[in-house]
Design an enzyme around this catalytic site. Structure first.
Site, PDB file in Angstrom:
ATOM      1  N   ASN A 189       5.518  -0.127  -2.626  1.00  0.00           N
ATOM      2  CA  ASN A 189       4.262  -0.542  -2.348  1.00  0.00           C
ATOM      3  C   ASN A 189       3.251  -0.421  -2.655  1.00  0.00           C
ATOM      4  O   ASN A 189       3.059   0.905  -3.396  1.00  0.00           O
ATOM      5  CB  ASN A 189       4.657  -0.364  -0.543  1.00  0.00           C
ATOM      6  N   LYS A 190       2.224  -0.743  -2.075  1.00  0.00           N
ATOM      7  CA  LYS A 190       1.107  -0.164  -2.416  1.00  0.00           C
ATOM      8  C   LYS A 190       0.177   1.321  -2.132  1.00  0.00           C
ATOM      9  O   LYS A 190      -0.194   2.263  -2.634  1.00  0.00           O
ATOM     10  CB  LYS A 190      -0.486  -0.995  -1.653  1.00  0.00           C
ATOM     11  N   LYS A 191       0.628   1.987  -0.500  1.00  0.00           N
ATOM     12  CA  LYS A 191       0.830   3.066  -0.565  1.00  0.00           C
ATOM     13  C   LYS A 191       1.657   4.589  -1.403  1.00  0.00           C
ATOM     14  O   LYS A 191       0.855   4.971  -1.734  1.00  0.00           O
ATOM     15  CB  LYS A 191       1.716   3.556   0.961  1.00  0.00           C
ATOM     16  N   GLU A 192       2.822   4.017  -1.368  1.00  0.00           N
ATOM     17  CA  GLU A 192       3.627   4.558  -2.527  1.00  0.00           C
ATOM     18  C   GLU A 192       3.012   5.096  -4.121  1.00  0.00           C
ATOM     19  O   GLU A 192       2.872   6.139  -4.519  1.00  0.00           O
ATOM     20  CB  GLU A 192       4.999   3.663  -2.812  1.00  0.00           C
ATOM     21  N   ASP A 257      14.289  -3.336   0.063  1.00  0.00           N
ATOM     22  CA  ASP A 257      15.494  -3.257   0.186  1.00  0.00           C
ATOM     23  C   ASP A 257      15.807  -5.003  -0.229  1.00  0.00           C
ATOM     24  O   ASP A 257      16.419  -5.103  -1.013  1.00  0.00           O
ATOM     25  CB  ASP A 257      16.820  -2.688   1.011  1.00  0.00           C
TER      26      ASP A 257
END
Length: 458
Positions: A189-192, A257
């Site tokens: 995701n964007k944060k990761e 997931d």
């Protein structure tokens, strides 16, 4: 039947449902009156659950503790019809369970029980993996950072899978993505992605830079970032966004997931990457509309897809267009940038529709328009241009293409009639060799996007 092999961290998602109407006299905390408890597969187990709901056969490779929670995980997997004979029980390891206290459909507390350390049986897993890989279509890795997917094991799985000519998709964890180098694609995701790359993703330029950096630095075949309420972004020659479709978001638990599982299933089914992302986006929208780790059935996916507004359903991929029933119908094809829709366009498209039964408009992507018209174009983004065209009753389908010309699109689609403007008189029309007939239509004098832009500029 699709056969998917999954590797990663298994866990149980334990939900304690209750109500709360008072604060404890002992401390400033809520008192929850427990009404019910439920347990379901989490982590890699949620990927398995999603795959089984989609109709896949699933083989599971993982490590759990030799404890009651580990036994529960195995039973839940067997209940879902997954193959569990390759799961190893490791003495001294504590199986993962996440207990969420839920009040009024909201989490008020989470309690974790688990071991977070590298497994000691990597070589056993590699041996098992090599022996069974030939029986599977694709490999999915779900890394929750609990220790199953050590750098050594992850690199070996990627090496063996790619050597076999199969795809390996990974939902990553942590700040060091070097162990994922060489994978087909990652689904951060964007944060990761921001944490792994070391810079914030705050605008479109940051997003494009992040996607390109992920692909180049970690030698990926494709680069993808999930954007929560903004959908999914894919780097092709330029950034392509797939808008989110969720109407209500109750719980984002397990949405990643669902994206991994649905992408894997669709790609193993020989769907294109873009169509696979479209379906994964729908699955994620279904899941976040539920409370707790959940999965999306084909019925739910199709139901959500059908709720898209009528004209939005007309914007489709080439793969979807090839499945449209054309029997007894004359397909007419035309193409263009259609940057600022005006009366000249309307007249032209109405005339094109009258030539046959089904009008397909090939729309130049933003990258393609910029290449053809210059850095200040397009004025309107491809999603807006596609929506405006699709809203016209005489346009049946809109398909976006990224090349400078629609040659490959026409070659694959093979429409019956190709329509262009009368300014092509005496000129060769791109793709004409793949159609039955070429028709030229007069434009409305003085009506053009360039003239409109110049008039606005004064």
């Amino acid at each position: 039947m699709v056969n998917v092999l999954v590797v990663g961290d298994l866990m149980i998602d334990h939900y304690v449902w209750g109500s709360c109407d008072r604060i404890s006299p002992e401390a400033p905390v809520q008192v929850v009156n427990i009404k019910n408890e439920t347990k379901r597969l989490g982590g890699l187990g949620n990927v398995v659950s999603n795959l089984k709901t989609l109709g896949s056969e699933v083989g599971v490779i993982s490590v759990v503790g030799d404890d009651d929670v580990g036994d529960e995980i195995l039973e839940l997997l067997k209940d879902r019809g997954a193959k569990t004979e390759l799961i190893i029980k490791e003495k001294g390891r504590k199986s993962s369970q996440k207990s969420r206290i839920m009040v009024a459909h909201q989490q008020v507390l989470r309690l974790d029980t688990e071991s977070v350390c590298e497994i000691g049986v990597s070589d056993d897993i590699i041996s098992k993996f090599e022996n069974i890989l030939s029986g599977y279509d694709i490999v999915l890795l779900s890394d929750y950072g609990k220790g199953v997917l050590s750098p050594y094991l992850t690199k070996e799985i990627i090496r063996i899978t790619k050597k076999s000519g199969k795809m390996v998709l990974i939902d990553p964890k942590g700040k060091d993505y070097s162990k994922y180098s060489g994978a087909t694609l990652l689904t951060p995701n964007k944060k990761e992605a921001s944490e792994a790359l070391g810079f914030g993703i705050n605008d479109e330029d940051d997003l494009k830079h992040a996607l390109k950096m992920l692909k180049d630095k970690f030698k990926l075949n494709y680069s993808l970032i999930t954007l929560s309420e903004d959908g999914i972004a894919l780097l092709d020659e330029d950034v392509k966004k797939f808008p989110a479709l969720a109407k209500e978001v109750f719980d984002v638990t397990g949405a990643g997931d669902s994206v991994l599982a649905t992408l894997g299933y669709c790609l193993a089914s020989k769907m294109s990457l873009e169509e696979s992302i479209e379906i994964a986006n729908l699955a994620a929208a279904v899941v976040v509309g539920k409370v707790g780790s959940a999965d999306a059935s084909w019925g739910e996916i199709e139901n959500l897809k059908s709720k898209k507004s009528g004209f939005e359903r007309k914007i489709i991929s080439l793969d979807e267009l090839l499945r449209v029933d054309r029997s007894g119908k004359t397909m007419v094809f035309t193409n263009g940038c259609f940057d600022i829709l005006h009366f000249g366009h309307i007249s032209y498209l109405q005339s094109a529709k009258k030539i046959g039964d089904m009008l397909v408009v090939g729309l130049n992507s933003d990258r393609s328009v910029k290449e053809l018209k210059g850095d200040n174009r397009p004025v309107n983004a491809q999603s807006d241009r596609a929506s405006m065209l699709a809203a016209l009753e005489f346009v049946d389908f809109v398909v976006i293409f990224d090349e400078d010309t629609p040659l490959n699109l026409i070659k694959t689609l093979k429409p019956d009639i190709l329509v262009k403007g009368a300014d092509y008189t005496g000129k060769k029309v791109v793709g004409s060799e793949f159609v039955r007939e070429v028709k030229l239509i007069d434009f409305v004098d003085g009506k053009s996007t360039t003239n409109i832009i110049n008039k606005i500029k004064g």
